[in-house]
Motif scaffolding. Structure first.
Motif, PDB file in Angstrom:
ATOM      1  N   THR A   1       0.829  -1.206   0.000  1.00 27.97           N
ATOM      2  CA  THR A   1       0.000   0.000   0.000  1.00 27.97           C
ATOM      3  C   THR A   1       0.868   1.262   0.000  1.00 27.97           C
ATOM      4  OG1 THR A   1      -0.146  -0.040   2.413  1.00 27.97           O
ATOM      5  CG2 THR A   1      -1.905  -1.143   1.207  1.00 27.97           C
TER       6      THR A   1
ATOM      7  N   PHE B   1      -4.770   5.875  -0.892  1.00 20.91           N
ATOM      8  CA  PHE B   1      -4.928   7.223  -0.350  1.00 20.91           C
ATOM      9  C   PHE B   1      -5.087   7.273   1.161  1.00 20.91           C
ATOM     10  CE2 PHE B   1      -9.097   5.810  -2.237  1.00 20.91           C
ATOM     11  CZ  PHE B   1      -9.734   5.480  -1.031  1.00 20.91           C
ATOM     12  N   CYS B   2      -5.083   6.107   1.822  1.00 17.95           N
ATOM     13  CA  CYS B   2      -5.398   6.113   3.248  1.00 17.95           C
ATOM     14  C   CYS B   2      -4.354   6.877   4.069  1.00 17.95           C
ATOM     15  CB  CYS B   2      -5.532   4.687   3.771  1.00 17.95           C
ATOM     16  SG  CYS B   2      -7.111   3.953   3.267  1.00 17.95           S
TER      17      CYS B   2
ATOM     18  N   HIS C   1      -6.041   0.921  11.441  1.00 24.09           N
ATOM     19  CA  HIS C   1      -6.913   1.297  10.334  1.00 24.09           C
ATOM     20  C   HIS C   1      -8.356   0.933  10.618  1.00 24.09           C
ATOM     21  CE1 HIS C   1      -8.545   1.416   6.210  1.00 24.09           C
ATOM     22  NE2 HIS C   1      -7.568   2.255   5.958  1.00 24.09           N
TER      23      HIS C   1
ATOM     24  N   GLN D   1     -14.224   3.241   5.360  1.00 28.84           N
ATOM     25  CA  GLN D   1     -14.801   2.501   4.236  1.00 28.84           C
ATOM     26  C   GLN D   1     -15.476   1.221   4.700  1.00 28.84           C
ATOM     27  OE1 GLN D   1     -12.367   2.652   0.357  1.00 28.84           O
ATOM     28  NE2 GLN D   1     -10.870   2.890   1.985  1.00 28.84           N
TER      29      GLN D   1
HETATM   30  S1  SF4 Z   1      -8.139   0.656   2.108  1.00 34.45           S
HETATM   31 FE1  SF4 Z   1      -6.621   2.311   1.802  1.00 34.45          FE
HETATM   32  S2  SF4 Z   1      -4.596   1.344   2.067  1.00 34.45           S
HETATM   33 FE2  SF4 Z   1      -6.136  -0.314   1.694  1.00 34.45          FE
HETATM   34  S3  SF4 Z   1      -6.174  -0.689  -0.501  1.00 34.45           S
HETATM   35 FE3  SF4 Z   1      -7.756   0.822  -0.087  1.00 34.45          FE
HETATM   36  S4  SF4 Z   1      -6.741   2.829  -0.354  1.00 34.45           S
HETATM   37 FE4  SF4 Z   1      -5.089   1.295  -0.171  1.00 34.45          FE
END
Ligand code: SF4
Ligand SMILES: Cc1cc2nc3c(=O)[nH]c(=O)nc-3n(C[C@H](O)[C@H](O)[C@H](O)COP(=O)(O)OP(=O)(O)OC[C@H]3O[C@@H](n4cnc5c(N)ncnc54)[C@H](O)[C@@H]3O)c2cc1C
Ligand code: SF4
Ligand code: FES
Lengths: 374, 280
Positions: free
Chosen positions: A270, A277-278, A306, B253
């Motif tokens: 990542t 973008f995290c 996360h 998310q």
């Molecule tokens: S959640 Fe964030 S770190 Fe994981 S794949 Fe998606 S954008 Fe990349």
């Protein structure tokens, strides 16, 4: 921005310095890929001598090596661990400061945005595609002023690839290897020099001042053919264009568990991915005790924080984190941004310490023979 | 406009609801910002405590409901960790940062003319309270209203008078459940889902708003569907780690949804497939 079609003008190898000089006279600091810590990284450049002349590379799962050859070319390799991402979305950056006033109030001040004009030499087609995705993310809804400022100061000198790495699969994602749009200047490299065309008004201003020779149409079509041939050499494929449905109907696939036995959950994939973008935010108090900075830094869905919610980490297990990465990148991204979040740069394959290859994992999980059919 | 920059707010009043739950009544110190601020039930703010950090907290509305929101914003906070423990210690006159409002709230337009069933679990579910406040403010716009609240232990219930008061309103029912009752508990003992059969649900004119722990919301939604309610008549409020609240940081998310921006209130079919899947 428009496509390069007619035979562009030709800049002989020895005149490449002119491009750097014109850009710097126009107020840009130039950065170009240079060999550093056994990898190619964007570093400030003033003289053409600093370019990685004759450098080629081998990339394979968990493997990245540079070799010196006697080729006269500067760009006969695919990519380094960085794309444009660190230049537009800084790995660590202050968003604002807060300050306690004498009467006990709190004052908030925006952190200054980065505005130094920056010309990036040697941008790849996949990097441009990734930049476009990051623009959609950071500018599409609420506009991120820090990203926007960093983006707006960029001047992009792109180059079509002739030497993709074994890990590259931009042809499969439709993001390369030929540069088609979204550049200021586009280059095709040959042993003798560069075909140069402008893709923006700013690019045009520079190209007009270069001492270009009239391009030879035959040599140009040969240069383009080299790029097309390099696409044909790419072997990695994806099991479909839109894997969202297929991934989300295979959340219980045994492969998630199998890959988790190898995955270190280090998050390297990542970090090198040009579209991830995290980020997380935290306060950095100043020694004064009355001022503090609020900064953000890159985060990853492989980090425990996360998915943290008071008292629980929703993704405790590596299999769940790996699944988040793939289901997001190759799945939900379609719904969020109208396309996959992968531009086929292959960085996550080469920079994975144990050499996990998402294209293989996807084939195992999404192909009709092993996974549930689409 | 910098979407990350907080505004200064002042604690006007502090109400200790239980030993670990405090309601902070806040006022933006800048008059212009106060008058520009418009929020709806179910939305949330990011509250920032100097030198500590920023957390998402639902807007429970002011003492007069959402009408006086430009003046006073109530936030009911449960002290669970670093930031919330520090927030509940704030006293009147203390300053903090506030930015918002964020997210999609409850579908108040959709609810017009319908029976509204509000089903909540857990401690002081602020999004639910905010919506009841708003329904009561324009009581005539809605059909029957029921408020179903489940708590773990009878002693956990806050806002007793509030529930008693609502129970007195015309065509309004309050049903409370505690997994563990106390001596004075005169309500249902058991899970909140056990109360759903008593709702007198009229599926063609009902809408349900759910808020609380996900297993409870999921069980309730599925039970309501068994009782004949269409999945698209069920709405629920979701929670995930949030850093930015504007759809950038990626933490919230849930599948393809950014809960901060596309939620926190969702129509049940939007989240039904993934809800309850471990790891999302
Ligand atoms: S959640 Fe964030 S770190 Fe994981 S794949 Fe998606 S954008 Fe990349
Ligand atoms: C939309 C929304 C509305 C909310 N409304 C309320 C409310 O009205 N009242 C209330 O008491 N709580 C509410 N919460 C939960 C509240 O945000 C968390 O309890 C709080 O973030 C915990 O922070 P902490 O530093 O005290 O805890 P710690 O356990 O120390 O957490 C560390 C960090 O993790 C993140 N985090 C942890 N838990 C959560 C969580 N549940 N949601 C989001 N981020 C989290 C935060 O960044 C937090 O600072 C809401 C959450 C969301 C997403
Ligand atoms: S997922 Fe891998 S190959 Fe695709 S863009 Fe990200 S780093 Fe490159
Ligand atoms: S909280 Fe940052 S994306 Fe939703």
């Amino acid at each position: 921005m428009r496509e390069a079609v007619d035979t562009p003008g030709f800049l002989p190898m020895e005149r490449f310095q002119q491009l750097l000089d014109l850009l710097s006279q126009s107020g840009y600091r130039c950065v170009a890929p240079q060999v550093k810590d056994s990898a190619l990284l964007f570093e400030t450049i003033e003289h053409i001598n600093a370019l990685p002349r004759g450098i080629e590379q081998t990339q394979a799962p968990g493997h990245y090596r540079l070799q010196q050859t006697d080729s006269p070319r500067h760009f006969s390799w695919a990519n380094g661990p960085q794309a444009l991402k660190p230049l537009t979305f800084a790995p660590r950056e202050n968003l604002w400061y807060s300050e306690v006033t004498a009467d006990g109030g709190l004052r908030f001040r925006e952190a200054p945005t980065e505005t130094e004009p920056l010309a990036v030499i040697g941008v790849r087609s996949c990097d441009l595609a990734a930049l476009k995705l990051q623009e959609q993310h950071f500018q599409g809804g609420q506009v991120d002023p820090y990203f926007l400022a960093r983006r707006q100061r960029l001047f992009l000198v792109a180059i079509s690839c002739t030497h993709p790495a074994d890990t590259c699969f931009c042809a499969a994602t439709g993001d390369g290897p030929e540069v088609r749009n979204d550049f200021d200047i586009s280059l095709y490299e040959t042993d003798r020099g560069y075909f140069v065309s402008a893709g923006s008004i700013n690019g045009e201003k520079i190209v007009q001042r270069l001492s270009l020779e009239t391009g030879d149409p035959k040599a140009f079509s040969q240069a383009r053919k080299e790029v097309a041939d390099s696409a044909a050499r790419q072997s990695r494929q994806l099991p479909g264009e839109n894997l969202q449905h297929s991934l989300f109907t295979n959340l219980d696939h045994p492969r998630w568990q199998e890959v988790a036995e190898r995955c270190l959950s280090c998050g390297n994939c990542t970090q090198v991915c040009p579209t991830c973008f995290c980020h997380s935010e935290n306060d950095v108090p100043d020694v004064s005790g009355v001022k503090t900075g609020h900064e953000r830094q890159w985060d990853s869905c492989f980090s425990p924080g996360h998915s943290y919610l008071h008292g629980i980490t929703l993704r405790q297990e590596t299999s769940q984190r790996y699944r988040q990465w793939l289901t997001h990148k190759f799945g939900s991204w379609h719904e969020q941004y109208g396309r996959s979040g992968c531009v086929g740069c292959g960085r996550c394959i080469a920079w994975c310490p144990v050499g996990i290859d998402p294209t293989e994992e996807l084939a195992a999980i999404c192909s009709p023979s092993t996974g549930k059919a689409d | 406009m910098n979407p990350y920059l907080p505004l200064e707010a002042e604690v006007v009043e502090r109400i200790q609801e239980t030993p670990s739950i405090v309601t902070l009544r806040l006022r933006l110190t800048d008059a212009d910002a106060r008058h520009r601020f418009y929020c709806a039930p179910g939305q949330f703010n990011m509250l920032y405590l100097y030198g500590v950090g920023e957390v998402p907290i639902s807007i429970k509305s002011g003492p007069q409901g959402f009408l006086d929101q430009t003046l006073l914003l109530d936030h009911t906070i449960r002290a669970v960790g670093r930031v919330t423990r520090a927030l509940v210690r704030l006293q009147p006159g203390d300053r903090l940062g506030l930015r918002g409002p964020y997210g999609q709230g409850w579908p108040m337009q959709r609810a017009r003319g319908e029976d509204v069933h509000i089903i909540t679990g857990g401690l002081g579910c602020a999004p639910a309270v905010s919506v009841v406040h708003d329904l009561m403010r324009q009581r005539e716009l809605y059909g029957h209203i029921s408020v179903v609240q489940g708590v773990k232990h009878a002693d956990d219930l806050i806002w007793h008078e509030q529930y008693e008061h609502w129970a007195q309103q015309p065509d309004t029912r309050v049903l409370l459940a505690a997994d563990e009752a106390s001596a004075s508990w005169h309500w249902h003992t058991g899970m909140v889902t056990g109360l759903l059969d008593k709702l007198q649900l009229q599926p063609d004119r009902a809408i349900a708003f759910l808020c609380g722990p996900e297993p409870m919301m999921r069980a309730s939604a599925e039970r309501l569907i068994e009782l004949g309610l269409g999945a698209d008549r069920i709405w629920l409020s979701m929670e995930r780690n949030m850093q930015c609240a504007v759809g950038h940081c990626g933490h919230c998310q849930f599948g393809a949804a950014f809960i901060c921006r596309d939620g926190p209130v969702f129509n049940y079919p939007q989240v039904r497939d993934l809800l309850g899947t471990r790891g999302f």
